[in-house]
Enzyme design. Structure first.
Site, short mmCIF file in Angstrom:
data_model
loop_
_atom_site.label_atom_id
_atom_site.label_comp_id
_atom_site.label_asym_id
_atom_site.label_seq_id
_atom_site.Cartn_x
_atom_site.Cartn_y
_atom_site.Cartn_z
N ARG A 15 -0.60 -0.94 15.90
CA ARG A 15 -2.01 -1.06 15.47
C ARG A 15 -2.48 -2.51 15.52
NH1 ARG A 15 -1.11 1.76 10.01
NH2 ARG A 15 -3.23 1.24 9.45
N ARG A 45 0.27 7.67 4.63
CA ARG A 45 -0.29 7.94 5.95
C ARG A 45 0.81 7.95 7.00
NH1 ARG A 45 -5.40 4.02 6.86
NH2 ARG A 45 -4.48 4.06 8.94
N ARG A 50 0.85 -1.20 0.00
CA ARG A 50 0.00 0.00 0.00
C ARG A 50 0.89 1.26 0.00
NH1 ARG A 50 -4.78 0.16 4.32
NH2 ARG A 50 -3.51 1.26 5.82
P1 AMP Z 1 -7.93 3.28 10.21
O1 AMP Z 1 -7.96 4.21 9.06
O2 AMP Z 1 -9.25 2.60 10.45
O3 AMP Z 1 -6.80 2.28 10.11
O4 AMP Z 1 -7.68 4.15 11.53
C1 AMP Z 1 -6.49 4.90 11.67
C2 AMP Z 1 -6.33 5.30 13.12
O5 AMP Z 1 -7.42 6.14 13.53
C3 AMP Z 1 -6.31 4.16 14.12
O6 AMP Z 1 -5.04 3.57 14.25
C4 AMP Z 1 -6.75 4.89 15.39
O7 AMP Z 1 -5.69 5.68 15.92
C5 AMP Z 1 -7.79 5.86 14.87
N1 AMP Z 1 -9.14 5.24 14.85
C6 AMP Z 1 -9.90 4.96 13.77
N2 AMP Z 1 -11.07 4.43 14.13
C7 AMP Z 1 -11.05 4.35 15.48
C8 AMP Z 1 -11.96 3.85 16.44
N3 AMP Z 1 -13.15 3.32 16.09
N4 AMP Z 1 -11.60 3.92 17.76
C9 AMP Z 1 -10.43 4.46 18.14
N5 AMP Z 1 -9.51 4.92 17.27
C10 AMP Z 1 -9.81 4.88 15.95
#
Ligand code: AMP
Length: 194
Positions: free
Chosen positions: A150, A139, A127
């Site tokens: 993560r 990102r 990616r």
């Molecule tokens: P993602 O794009 O879903 O991989 O999210 C990127 C980052 O955003 C995550 O590693 C968290 O830091 C934050 N994040 C996204 N969704 C959530 C959630 N539902 N609860 C807590 N943190 C979130």
């Protein structure tokens, strides 16, 4: 149609959710995208979330619950929505259930994409390489250290949601390692029955 996608980072939730938005004409609600937009816009939420996100940690339940509860009331969600990256903790799942119940909304399916971790690390590397090749911006949490964090967060805080939704009789587990089109076909089959 109201759907939740579960699965670790890089499992293909975003890709599959995007395909469904076209098919069903309902929005993909990615809390990650919403939080990144808040960071870019420099809002209060963005300022509070940035450091945690960059380190690969989870933003507080209160913040994301608030964002989602407001978002699902918007007009474009009237026919349904696809949640991608939310809920990520059992308290978030409970908050969502309360929210939906208060608005008489019913969840149609919870789809978990199962993948192995070695493959995930390769997917994230791809990616990043594809984004760079396309001239895009990588990102700030797509680096090996944050990615490992993560995955740990996923294992500790999000994986228990499988049991939670299985207990509610709502969980369907699909092989996220299969070809993207095969996964899409499987998802369609699940949703036809839902
Ligand atoms: P993602 O794009 O879903 O991989 O999210 C990127 C980052 O955003 C995550 O590693 C968290 O830091 C934050 N994040 C996204 N969704 C959530 C959630 N539902 N609860 C807590 N943190 C979130």
């Amino acid at each position: 149609m109201r759907i939740i996608f579960l699965g670790p980072p890089g499992a293909g939730k975003g890709t599959q959710a995007k395909r469904l938005t076209d098919k069903y004409g309902i929005p993909q609600l990615s809390t990650g995208d919403m939080l990144r937009a808040a960071v870019t816009a420099g809002t209060d939420i963005g300022k509070r979330a940035k450091e945690v996100m960059d380190a690969g940690g989870l933003v507080s339940d209160d913040i994301v619950n608030q964002i989602v509860s407001e978002r699902i009331q918007e007009a474009d969600c009237s026919k349904g929505f696809i949640l991608d990256g939310y809920p990520r903790t059992v308290p978030q799942a409970r908050a969502l259930a309360e929210n939906m119940k208060a608005s008489n909304l019913v969840l149609d399916a919870v789809i978990e994409l199962k993948v192995d971790e070695e493959a995930l690390i390769r997917r994230i590397e791809n990616r990043v390489a594809e984004t760079i090749a396309a001239g895009g911006t990588v990102r700030s949490d797509d680096n090996p250290e944050s990615f490992r964090k993560r995955l740990t967060e996923y294992r500790e805080k999000t994986a228990p949601l499988s049991e939670y939704y299985a207990g509610e009789g709502q969980l369907v587990v699909l092989d996220g390692m299969a070809e993207m089109d095969t996964v899409s076909e499987e998802i369609s089959r699940v949703l036809e029955k839902a």
